[in-house]
Design a protein around this motif. Structure first.
Motif, PDB file in Angstrom:
ATOM      1  N   THR A 213      19.793  47.233  -5.449  1.00 25.25           N
ATOM      2  CA  THR A 213      19.893  46.427  -6.663  1.00 25.25           C
ATOM      3  C   THR A 213      21.308  46.480  -7.222  1.00 25.25           C
ATOM      4  O   THR A 213      21.807  45.482  -7.754  1.00 25.25           O
ATOM      5  CB  THR A 213      18.927  46.990  -7.729  1.00 25.25           C
ATOM      6  OG1 THR A 213      17.601  47.022  -7.198  1.00 25.25           O
ATOM      7  CG2 THR A 213      18.963  46.172  -9.006  1.00 25.25           C
ATOM      8  N   HIS A 219      24.958  41.326  -8.267  1.00 27.91           N
ATOM      9  CA  HIS A 219      24.989  40.200  -9.205  1.00 27.91           C
ATOM     10  C   HIS A 219      23.847  40.230 -10.218  1.00 27.91           C
ATOM     11  O   HIS A 219      23.568  39.223 -10.878  1.00 27.91           O
ATOM     12  CB  HIS A 219      24.966  38.873  -8.435  1.00 27.91           C
ATOM     13  CG  HIS A 219      26.205  38.639  -7.642  1.00 27.91           C
ATOM     14  ND1 HIS A 219      26.443  39.275  -6.433  1.00 27.91           N
ATOM     15  CD2 HIS A 219      27.288  37.860  -7.872  1.00 27.91           C
ATOM     16  CE1 HIS A 219      27.626  38.884  -5.962  1.00 27.91           C
ATOM     17  NE2 HIS A 219      28.151  38.028  -6.812  1.00 27.91           N
ATOM     18  N   SER A 220      23.174  41.365 -10.327  1.00 33.78           N
ATOM     19  CA  SER A 220      22.126  41.557 -11.336  1.00 33.78           C
ATOM     20  C   SER A 220      21.016  40.511 -11.251  1.00 33.78           C
ATOM     21  O   SER A 220      20.458  40.102 -12.272  1.00 33.78           O
ATOM     22  CB  SER A 220      22.748  41.553 -12.743  1.00 33.78           C
ATOM     23  OG  SER A 220      23.731  42.552 -12.869  1.00 33.78           O
ATOM     24  N   ASP A 221      20.703  40.077 -10.027  1.00 36.10           N
ATOM     25  CA  ASP A 221      19.687  39.035  -9.892  1.00 36.10           C
ATOM     26  C   ASP A 221      18.606  39.357  -8.864  1.00 36.10           C
ATOM     27  O   ASP A 221      17.821  38.487  -8.501  1.00 36.10           O
ATOM     28  CB  ASP A 221      20.343  37.691  -9.552  1.00 36.10           C
ATOM     29  CG  ASP A 221      21.233  37.751  -8.314  1.00 36.10           C
ATOM     30  OD1 ASP A 221      21.302  38.811  -7.663  1.00 36.10           O
ATOM     31  OD2 ASP A 221      21.872  36.731  -8.006  1.00 36.10           O
ATOM     32  N   ALA A 222      18.530  40.606  -8.400  1.00 41.85           N
ATOM     33  CA  ALA A 222      17.489  40.975  -7.437  1.00 41.85           C
ATOM     34  C   ALA A 222      17.269  42.479  -7.474  1.00 41.85           C
ATOM     35  O   ALA A 222      18.202  43.250  -7.734  1.00 41.85           O
ATOM     36  CB  ALA A 222      17.870  40.539  -6.024  1.00 41.85           C
ATOM     37  N   ASP A 252      14.882  38.007  -2.159  1.00 48.69           N
ATOM     38  CA  ASP A 252      15.630  39.198  -2.580  1.00 48.69           C
ATOM     39  C   ASP A 252      16.419  39.780  -1.416  1.00 48.69           C
ATOM     40  O   ASP A 252      17.548  40.250  -1.588  1.00 48.69           O
ATOM     41  CB  ASP A 252      14.678  40.243  -3.167  1.00 48.69           C
ATOM     42  CG  ASP A 252      14.128  39.828  -4.522  1.00 48.69           C
ATOM     43  OD1 ASP A 252      14.747  38.965  -5.172  1.00 48.69           O
ATOM     44  OD2 ASP A 252      13.074  40.355  -4.923  1.00 48.69           O
ATOM     45  N   LEU A 255      19.492  37.650  -1.071  1.00 52.34           N
ATOM     46  CA  LEU A 255      20.481  37.929  -2.105  1.00 52.34           C
ATOM     47  C   LEU A 255      21.214  39.246  -1.817  1.00 52.34           C
ATOM     48  O   LEU A 255      22.420  39.372  -2.072  1.00 52.34           O
ATOM     49  CB  LEU A 255      19.818  37.971  -3.478  1.00 52.34           C
ATOM     50  CG  LEU A 255      19.346  36.610  -4.017  1.00 52.34           C
ATOM     51  CD1 LEU A 255      18.527  36.806  -5.286  1.00 52.34           C
ATOM     52  CD2 LEU A 255      20.528  35.689  -4.267  1.00 52.34           C
TER      53      LEU A 255
END
Length: 398
Positions: A213, A219-222, A252, A255
């Motif tokens: 993570t 990128h704080s999105d997964a 995820d 990402l």
């Protein structure tokens, strides 16, 4: 199937990140994102594993081309036997522990470990009849004196969560090697350094865990976790991961794979900015100590310098004695630092930290409040200006 043209061990990590984990025979730079649960077989014989052409995939939870690409990349970076993926860093820690422990076993856990890992030991593992003993991060070779006949695992984190002590991992693993067949499995949470700055398996560790993570996704999105294991633990990790039905969503995974391609570049910026800000904070009259292992002032700086290739963007500061209201004034007025958990993303974050809540073996005693900072990718001078204004507010409140 992952590409057999993966970078050789002599290739730099930056090149590995760019070229590892490709799909063999695919003309596309980015592997496809496979959304799948059901896999169709050619025949009953193939379903039973009796066909001349064995099925490569059996069910989405047991692996897809998307999961294999990320697993292959992490395995290569870690120098591991294999890697499995979990839905979060916390789940990676728990799955890894469950893989090597059973009822009646004992685990040695570094004091100051990540809060959710401690909660799992004091909660679910305790309910399953597994006992945990927390030990001083500076125990070094003395860890063997804590080993019991039923000790099956030693769990480390480097640096320690919130307080940033650096355990001497090499001394610990060397001492445990002396136990021969009775040697416990050694696990480590390596989220802070990632395998770009520290490869635990090269230092005698059996299992390397990351909350991907953080810096892998970046990128704080997964949410995603990784467990990479050497030969002593890989079979147990792989089996337990499958038996628990652990799987991560394909988007995820994608990402994380996309974030990994730029991780080396991002980490270099995180490191440079964090060190610049950490050095500046050492000059501020409101700050008593800066807890950053890469600073010469850190008590364990020699261990970091000996074993690590770099430092990330996360560290803590100990403020001089002040009121809770003063700390709130410092943090609440920050314009560029968000108040939020997690770290490793492009944005800077700050949280009030309470190390005493996750310390039992060695009580945490500090002269003032602790604040943890995540230094993002913003301009360093802008972050310093934001912190300066915040510390001025703190000083005004007293």
């Amino acid at each position: 199937m992952t590409d057999s043209r993966n970078a050789s061990p002599a290739t730099s990590p930056m090149t590995r990140l760019a070229h590892g984990g490709r799909v063999e025979g695919s003309p596309f730079v980015n592997p496809p994102v496979v959304h799948a649960s059901t896999v169709l077989f050619e025949s009953v014989a193939q379903m039973k594993g009796k066909s001349a052409t064995p099925a490569r995939y059996t069910y989405g939870r047991r692996g897809t081309p998307t999961s294999e690409t990320l697993e292959a990349l992490i395995t290569e970076l870690e120098g591991a036997e294999g890697t499995v993926l979990t839905p979060s860093g916390a789940s990676a820690c728990v799955v890894a522990l469950m893989a090597v422990l059973k009822t009646g076993d004992h685990v040695l856990m570094i004091d100051g470990v990540y809060g959710p890992t401690r909660a799992a030991c004091d909660g679910i593992l305790k309910r399953f009849g597994i006992e945990t003993t927390y030990f001083d991060p500076h125990v070094g070779a003395g860890v063997v004196d804590l080993v019991r006949p039923n000790t099956r695992a030693v769990f480390l984190e480097s640096p320690a969560s919130l307080t940033f002590e650096m355990p001497d991992v090499a001394a610990i693993t060397r001492a445990l090697d002396g136990l021969g067949a009775a040697r416990p499995i050694v696990l480590i949470d390596n989220t802070w350094a990632t395998p770009l700055f520290y490869r635990p398996l090269d230092h005698g560790v059996d299992v390397s865990i990351m909350a991907a993570t953080k810096y892998v996704v970046g990128h704080s999105d997964a949410l995603i976790g990784t467990i990479a294991a050497g030969p002593r633990a890989w079979a147990k990790i792989k089996s337990t991961h499958g038996d628990l039905g652990m799987f991560t969503g394909p988007d995820d995974m994608y990402l994380a794979l996309r974030g990994a391609r730029t991780m080396a570049v991002r980490l270099a910026h995180h490191q440079e900015s964090a060190l610049t800000i950490a050095r500046w904070l050492e000059t501020r009259p409101e700050v008593s100590r800066v807890l950053h292992p890469a600073l010469p002032s850190h008590p364990d700086h020699a261990i970091w310098k000996r074993d690590f290739e770099g430092a990330s963007g996360l560290f803590s500061i100990v403020l001089k004695p002040c009121s809770e209201e003063a700390v709130a004034a410092f943090l609440d007025g920050l314009a560029l630092f968000g108040l939020g958990y997690s770290w490793g993303g492009y944005e800077s974050l700050a949280i009030p930290a309470f190390p005493s809540a996750i310390r039992t073996a060695v009580p945490w005693v500090a002269e003032g409040p602790v604040v943890r900072l995540q230094i993002g990718l913003e301009a360093t001078e802008d972050l310093i200006a934001d912190l300066a204004a915040g510390l001025d507010r703190l000083a005004a409140r007293g």
